[in-house]
Write an enzyme that holds these catalytic residues in place. Sequence first.
Site, PDB file in Angstrom:
ATOM      1  N   ARG A  42       1.238  14.301  -6.272  1.00 17.05           N
ATOM      2  CA  ARG A  42       2.252  13.487  -5.926  1.00 17.05           C
ATOM      3  C   ARG A  42       2.993  12.722  -7.043  1.00 17.05           C
ATOM      4  O   ARG A  42       2.485  12.434  -7.930  1.00 17.05           O
ATOM      5  CB  ARG A  42       1.275  12.025  -5.185  1.00 17.05           C
ATOM      6  N   ARG A  52       0.775  -1.191  -0.020  1.00 18.52           N
ATOM      7  CA  ARG A  52      -0.328  -0.056  -0.022  1.00 18.52           C
ATOM      8  C   ARG A  52       0.667   1.306  -0.106  1.00 18.52           C
ATOM      9  O   ARG A  52       1.813   1.229   0.952  1.00 18.52           O
ATOM     10  CB  ARG A  52      -0.732  -0.029   1.413  1.00 18.52           C
ATOM     11  N   ASP A  63      -3.778  16.766  -8.003  1.00 15.78           N
ATOM     12  CA  ASP A  63      -2.890  15.644  -7.288  1.00 15.78           C
ATOM     13  C   ASP A  63      -1.593  15.950  -7.892  1.00 15.78           C
ATOM     14  O   ASP A  63      -0.983  15.604  -9.079  1.00 15.78           O
ATOM     15  CB  ASP A  63      -3.330  14.242  -7.657  1.00 15.78           C
ATOM     16  N   ARG A  95      -2.686  15.198  -0.841  1.00 16.98           N
ATOM     17  CA  ARG A  95      -2.070  14.824  -2.366  1.00 16.98           C
ATOM     18  C   ARG A  95      -0.894  15.613  -2.789  1.00 16.98           C
ATOM     19  O   ARG A  95      -0.877  15.940  -4.080  1.00 16.98           O
ATOM     20  CB  ARG A  95      -3.276  14.734  -3.227  1.00 16.98           C
TER      21      ARG A  95
END
Length: 212
Positions: A136, A58, A134, A102
């Site tokens: 990331r 994860r 976002d 994010r």
Amino acid sequence: MSEIPEATVRTRVRVPLRFGDGYSVDAELATFHGLADGLEHLAVVLGDPDPAETPLVRLHSECLTGDVFGSARCDCGPQLREAVERIAARGGYLLYLRQEGRGIGLYNKLDAYALQEQGLDTYAANAALGLPEDGRDYTAAAQMLTALGVGSLDLLSNNPDKAAQLRDLGVPIRDRVPTGVHATPHNLRYLRAKVHGTAGSLAHDLLQGRIA
């Protein structure tokens, strides 16, 4: 496929984890040298990953409000709790990435919250602040997985962008495993925005029938 610089494991230390609902598990935390973004990301090693098996992994972006303070405005805390138990049962890794909001940071995230109170959704609020929906980048995550000796993995995520970025960085992903949907009266607008934002079609499928 992108070429990424090598990172190495810096420290590994055993830490017992305890959650507010009483669930507990022993974990190993790993730190790293040479991560591309210079941030202090952690790998949480759970269960007993077998090098001959495909681990469950994860990528969890830090959320101070949800992970620590239990904010009901998002589903981050419940997703973290779910992921730890599922990975521990099978053996694998939770990468705790310092990517608040994010990737926009804590203060900007709270500024976006203020705009959400005026009626904007999470993505529109970011845009109004001149910030990406976002921001990331998962280069450091790919470095961490390589340093830990992880080959092919099953990715615990509802977000297809995570899988796409990892594959572009040379990380083989056998399967993408969905997380649960942790809906509350406080985060329905947030979850709906994720369906229509970068979370993708799998999140939409999960939410059908669960959120009116």
